[in-house]
Design a protein around this motif. Structure first.
Motif, PDB file in Angstrom:
ATOM      1  N   LEU A  75      14.845  -4.261  -3.126  1.00  0.00           N
ATOM      2  CA  LEU A  75      15.205  -2.929  -3.611  1.00  0.00           C
ATOM      3  C   LEU A  75      16.508  -3.008  -4.402  1.00  0.00           C
ATOM      4  O   LEU A  75      17.402  -3.779  -4.052  1.00  0.00           O
ATOM      5  N   VAL A 127       8.794   1.878  -0.722  1.00  0.00           N
ATOM      6  CA  VAL A 127      10.043   1.304  -0.198  1.00  0.00           C
ATOM      7  C   VAL A 127       9.825   0.893   1.252  1.00  0.00           C
ATOM      8  O   VAL A 127       9.152   1.586   2.012  1.00  0.00           O
ATOM      9  N   ASN A 160      11.938  -4.971   2.093  1.00  0.00           N
ATOM     10  CA  ASN A 160      12.487  -5.246   0.767  1.00  0.00           C
ATOM     11  C   ASN A 160      14.016  -5.271   0.772  1.00  0.00           C
ATOM     12  O   ASN A 160      14.650  -5.301  -0.270  1.00  0.00           O
TER      13      ASN A 160
END
Ligand code: ADP
Length: 265
Positions: free
Chosen positions: A61, A81, A85
């Motif tokens: 991310l 999301v 990540n």
């Protein structure tokens, strides 16, 4: 809460391993395939599998200069999301409640989702901190889809999750029964490995509907390990049809809800 998001749905189960993330990933993909803009948040902090199932496990991310988060684009209509990540692959996340709450708030409020038709929230199994925080942070959740397998030990826990949702003034949108049967590759007969009718009985008891029954299929599992959702990679099969049916159910339920809200106004 971000008012550019039309519908918010939680995917919940009573037990782990019943296929909750499989349902989240494939429902999100099937809705995106129908042309809707979809976001998927993985708040299963201790077992974040969504990223791997979508093939984005290696992506990280990124923050914007405004200190907001850019979601990872999986397909043109689907972004996601996950805590997977943010941390290294094999590292456990050892957090207490307040930190989890903070992360959920950030994933809901600080992600640049843009306009979305559907935001799906993949919750950890059970009725702990995470689904509670998500319901509080999101506030106007349209409801939850409860995933179970057919046998009593799973439907009993699914019932607890459903009652949890209702107690928190949200709605059970319907039940998905996973691993319902296995189709014998030799004779085509359906074999009910975990018994029959558990999902339907649960739906009846809760006064809701059984959305669909997903067969047990090793191909779905293999594809999942490779980050390929069956809704997209098993075209022309019963599996694709099941996820299409699930997406159709959600679209209709929430369309009806919008219409009845307009009538009430
Ligand atoms: P949960 O999110 O409830 O813990 P997962 O979606 O991670 O469950 O599924 C657990 C495992 O079972 C995964 O390996 C997944 O690929 C597999 N699985 C889930 N549903 C099916 C199915 N219908 N057929 C075959 N394998 C499945």
């Amino acid at each position: 809460m971000n008012n550019q998001i039309k519908h918010k749905i939680m995917v919940l189960s009573g037990k782990g391993g019943v296929g909750k993330s499989t349902v989240s990933v494939n429902l999100a993909t099937a809705l995106a395939e129908e042309g809707f803009k979809v976001g998927l948040i993985d708040i299963d902090i201790h077992g974040p599998n969504v990223a791997n199932m979508l093939g984005i496990g290696d992506k990280k991310l990124e923050a914007t200069p405004k200190q907001t988060i850019l979601p990872i684009k999986v397909y043109p209509n689907l972004s996601a999301v996950s805590i997977a990540n943010l941390v290294e692959r094999s590292q456990p996340v050892i957090w207490r409640g307040p930190l989890k709450q903070k992360m959920i708030e950030q994933f809901v409020n600080d992600v640049e989702w843009g306009e979305l038709d559907y935001l799906l929230v993949d919750s950890p199994p059970g009725t702990g901190d995470e689904p509670l925080s998500a319901l509080q942070v999101i506030g106007d959740m349209d409801g939850a889809i409860i995933v179970t397998t057919p046998q009593g030990v799973s439907t009993m826990d699914a019932m607890r999750s459903a009652v949890f949702i209702q107690k928190l003034n949200s709605k059970v949108l319907g039940i998905v029964e996973n691993m319902s049967y296995f189709v014998c590759p030799n004779c085509g007969q359906r074999i009910y490995l975990f018994g029959e009718g558990g999902g339907e009985a649960l739906a009846k008891e809760l006064g809701t509907q059984l959305i669909t029954r997903i067969p047990q299929n090793p191909e779905l599992m293999r594809l999942s390990e490779d980050g390929k959702p069956a809704a997209l990679y098993m075209r022309g099969t019963e599996m694709e049809a099941v996820f299409k049916e699930m997406a159709g159910y959600v679209i209709n339920q929430l369309k009806n809800k919008k219409e009845s809200n307009q009538e009430d106004a």
